[in-house]
Design a protein around this motif. Structure first.
Motif, mmCIF file in Angstrom:
data_model
loop_
_atom_site.group_PDB
_atom_site.id
_atom_site.type_symbol
_atom_site.label_atom_id
_atom_site.label_comp_id
_atom_site.label_asym_id
_atom_site.label_seq_id
_atom_site.Cartn_x
_atom_site.Cartn_y
_atom_site.Cartn_z
ATOM 1 N N LYS A 194 31.933 41.553 49.219
ATOM 2 C CA LYS A 194 33.161 40.779 49.357
ATOM 3 C C LYS A 194 33.517 40.657 50.830
ATOM 4 N N PRO A 195 34.168 39.572 51.231
ATOM 5 C CA PRO A 195 34.603 39.459 52.619
ATOM 6 C C PRO A 195 35.486 40.642 53.006
ATOM 7 N N LEU A 196 35.259 41.176 54.193
ATOM 8 C CA LEU A 196 36.010 42.343 54.641
ATOM 9 C C LEU A 196 37.507 42.081 54.636
ATOM 10 N N ALA A 197 37.927 40.907 55.082
ATOM 11 C CA ALA A 197 39.352 40.584 55.102
ATOM 12 C C ALA A 197 39.949 40.651 53.699
ATOM 13 N N ASP A 198 39.206 40.157 52.705
ATOM 14 C CA ASP A 198 39.701 40.188 51.324
ATOM 15 C C ASP A 198 39.875 41.624 50.840
ATOM 16 N N MET A 199 38.933 42.496 51.192
ATOM 17 C CA MET A 199 39.039 43.894 50.773
ATOM 18 C C MET A 199 40.244 44.566 51.424
ATOM 19 N N LEU A 200 40.466 44.291 52.701
ATOM 20 C CA LEU A 200 41.600 44.891 53.391
ATOM 21 C C LEU A 200 42.919 44.418 52.802
ATOM 22 N N VAL A 201 43.023 43.121 52.533
ATOM 23 C CA VAL A 201 44.248 42.576 51.941
ATOM 24 C C VAL A 201 44.481 43.173 50.561
ATOM 25 N N ALA A 202 43.405 43.413 49.831
ATOM 26 C CA ALA A 202 43.515 43.992 48.488
ATOM 27 C C ALA A 202 43.824 45.487 48.517
ATOM 28 N N GLY A 203 43.851 46.081 49.711
ATOM 29 C CA GLY A 203 44.216 47.492 49.822
ATOM 30 C C GLY A 203 43.069 48.468 49.710
ATOM 31 N N TYR A 204 41.848 48.016 49.925
ATOM 32 C CA TYR A 204 40.702 48.926 49.885
ATOM 33 C C TYR A 204 40.865 50.017 50.943
ATOM 34 N N THR A 205 40.558 51.230 50.557
ATOM 35 C CA THR A 205 40.540 52.336 51.512
ATOM 36 C C THR A 205 39.234 52.292 52.297
ATOM 37 N N PRO A 206 39.143 53.019 53.422
ATOM 38 C CA PRO A 206 37.868 53.077 54.139
ATOM 39 C C PRO A 206 36.708 53.500 53.248
ATOM 40 N N LEU A 207 36.923 54.480 52.362
ATOM 41 C CA LEU A 207 35.858 54.917 51.459
ATOM 42 C C LEU A 207 35.455 53.802 50.510
ATOM 43 N N GLU A 208 36.434 53.082 49.977
ATOM 44 C CA GLU A 208 36.127 52.010 49.027
ATOM 45 C C GLU A 208 35.364 50.869 49.706
ATOM 46 N N ILE A 209 35.628 50.643 50.992
ATOM 47 C CA ILE A 209 34.867 49.625 51.722
ATOM 48 C C ILE A 209 33.398 50.022 51.786
ATOM 49 N N LEU A 210 33.127 51.280 52.104
ATOM 50 C CA LEU A 210 31.743 51.744 52.180
ATOM 51 C C LEU A 210 31.083 51.770 50.806
ATOM 52 N N GLU A 211 31.847 52.085 49.775
ATOM 53 C CA GLU A 211 31.285 52.080 48.421
ATOM 54 C C GLU A 211 30.982 50.650 47.959
ATOM 55 N N GLU A 212 31.677 49.683 48.503
ATOM 56 C CA GLU A 212 31.353 48.284 48.211
ATOM 57 C C GLU A 212 29.963 47.947 48.747
ATOM 58 N N ILE A 213 29.571 48.614 49.841
ATOM 59 C CA ILE A 213 28.260 48.373 50.446
ATOM 60 C C ILE A 213 27.164 49.171 49.748
ATOM 61 N N PHE A 214 27.433 50.473 49.531
ATOM 62 C CA PHE A 214 26.376 51.374 49.054
ATOM 63 C C PHE A 214 26.456 51.703 47.568
ATOM 64 N N GLY A 215 27.573 51.427 46.954
ATOM 65 C CA GLY A 215 27.755 51.782 45.552
ATOM 66 C C GLY A 215 28.680 52.973 45.408
ATOM 67 N N GLN A 216 29.402 53.002 44.307
ATOM 68 C CA GLN A 216 30.363 54.075 44.067
ATOM 69 C C GLN A 216 29.661 55.421 43.932
ATOM 70 N N GLY A 217 30.164 56.406 44.665
ATOM 71 C CA GLY A 217 29.601 57.741 44.609
ATOM 72 C C GLY A 217 28.335 57.940 45.419
ATOM 73 N N GLU A 218 27.956 56.937 46.219
ATOM 74 C CA GLU A 218 26.692 57.014 46.953
ATOM 75 C C GLU A 218 26.850 57.489 48.401
ATOM 76 N N VAL A 219 28.086 57.755 48.825
ATOM 77 C CA VAL A 219 28.290 58.264 50.189
ATOM 78 C C VAL A 219 29.026 59.599 50.141
ATOM 79 N N GLU A 220 28.687 60.462 51.064
ATOM 80 C CA GLU A 220 29.300 61.781 51.170
ATOM 81 C C GLU A 220 30.179 61.811 52.422
#
Length: 298
Positions: free
Chosen positions: A201-227
Motif C-alpha cells: 500500500k502507498p506509505l502515505a495511505d498507511m500513515l493516514v490510516a494510523g499504521y504503527t511503525p511495526l505495522e508498516i514493516l509487517e506490510e512489507i514482510f508479513g505479520q509476525g515476520e520481524v523481530e
C-alpha cells in the motif's frame, strides 16, 4: 502520542528494517520555519530520511549532517541527526510557492532538482569527519538516500519517506522506513522484497490510516515476520540557549566582538535550525570582550 522509532530484524535474518512515525517533529519543524505546503513536504522528507539513516549507521556519540543541493528552487536541504534520536534541519527557501506535476500533485522532485548531490558527513569523537557523496537520482529524497547508501556505504537499502498535508497546509502525518539487506540475504529473498515493495500500500495511505511503525514493516514482510530489537523516541534537537551562544561568542577575537558594539550597538543571533533570535546588548558584549581579553592574558 510522541514520535516513535523501531529497529527490527526479519526472522530469517535476511534484512534489517527500521521504521518511524515522525509526525510530531515534522509538524514542529514546519511550524518553526513557517514553511509553505511544498517546503514542509521537502523539509519533512529530509528530516525523516536523515533520522532513519542516522539510526542505521551511527552509534554512541556519533552524529551526521546531510546536505542536498539539486539546484532546484527550494535551495539547500540541510539536516543533522545523532544516534540518540535527535534531528533538526531547514531548507533555504521555506516559502517556496507550490509546484505541481502532471497529476496535480506537489512536485518535490522539481522543487529539489536533480542537478546536484546528496552529501553526508559523519562525525565521531576523536576522529576526522568522513564525507560521502552521491549524485541525486530523482530529487524525491527517499530514492536519493537509497542510492547514497548503496553507492557510498555499500549497503543495499530501500528508503521510503512520506509527509501528508492537511488542507490548511499543516502536517497531518509523516513517517518512513529503511530496509537493508544483511550478508546472508539470498537473491530470491531480495527479489521477494522488491515484489513486496512494489505491491505494498502507498506509505502515505498507511500513515493516514494510523499504521504503527511495526505495522508498516509487517506490510512489507508479513505479520509476525520481524523481530523488534529496539523501540525509542525521536524528536527535534534542543535549541542552544542564549548562554550557549554566549560561550560561542567568547571564542571569537576580541576585536570582532568590539566591532559588533561599535558598528551595530549589539548583536543578534538567529538559529538557522530553529529561527529563534537572541539579542546581546552592548553591555553584554563588553563583558564578553573583557572575558576574552582576560582569557588571552592568562
Amino acid at each position: 502520542m510522541s514520535d516513535q522509532f523501531i529497529k527490527t530484524v526479519t526472522k530469517n535474518k535476511y534484512f534489517r528494517a527500521y521504521a518511524l512515525n515522525g509526525t510530531q517533529f515534522v509538524r514542529e519543524a514546519a511550524a518553526t520555519h513557517e514553511t509553505s505546503r511544498l517546503a514542509a513536504v521537502v523539509l519533512g522528507r529530509g528530516l525523516l530520511a536523515t533520522t532513519l539513516t542516522a539510526q542505521s549507521v551511527l552509534k554512541g556519540e556519533e552524529r551526521l549532517a546531510i546536505q542536498i543541493n539539486g539546484r532546484g528552487p527550494i535551495g539547500n536541504v540541510v539536516a543533522e541527526a545523532d544516534a540518540k534520536g535527535s534531528v533538526r534541519g531547514y531548507v533555504t527557501n521555506p516559502q517556496l510557492e507550490p509546484i505541481f506535476d502532471a497529476d496535480g500533485k506537489l512536485d518535490v522532485a522539481q522543487a529539489v532538482g536533480t542537478n546536484g548531490f546528496l552529501q553526508i558527513t559523519k562525525f565521531a569523537p576523536y576522529a576526522n569527519p568522513y564525507i560521502g557523496q552521491s549524485q541525486l537520482v530523482s530529487g524525491e529524497i527517499g530514492d536519493d538516500f537509497t542510492y547514497y547508501l548503496a553507492q557510498s556505504e555499500q549497503i543495499p537499502s530501500v528508503v521510503g519517506v512520506s509527509v501528508y498535508m492537511n488542507q490548511d497546509d499543516t502536517v497531518e502525518v509523516a513517517g518512513g522506513f529503511l530496509v537493508q539487506a544483511l550478508p546472508d540475504a539470498t537473491d530470491e529473498a531480495i527479489d521477494d522484497l522488491e515484489a513486496a515493495l512494489k505491491n505494498m500500500k502507498p506509505l502515505a495511505d498507511m500513515l493516514v490510516a494510523g499504521y504503527t511503525p511495526l505495522e508498516i514493516l509487517e506490510e512489507i514482510f508479513g505479520q509476525g515476520e520481524v523481530e523488534i530489537l529496539q523501540v525509542a523516541g525521536v524528536g527535534l534537537a534542543a535549541e542552544p540557549t542564549k548562554a550557549a551562544y554566549r560561550d560561542m561568542l567568547t571564542t571569537l577575537p576580541a576585536e570582532e566582538v568590539q566591532a559588533m558594539i561599535d558598528e551595530d550597538g549589539g548583536a543578534e543571533i538567529v538559529g538557522k535550525f530553529s529561527g529563534k533570535r537572541y539579542f546581546f546588548t552592548a553591555d553584554e558584549l563588553r563583558e564578553i570582550v573583557i572575558e576574552i581579553n582576560d582569557k588571552n592574558y592568562d
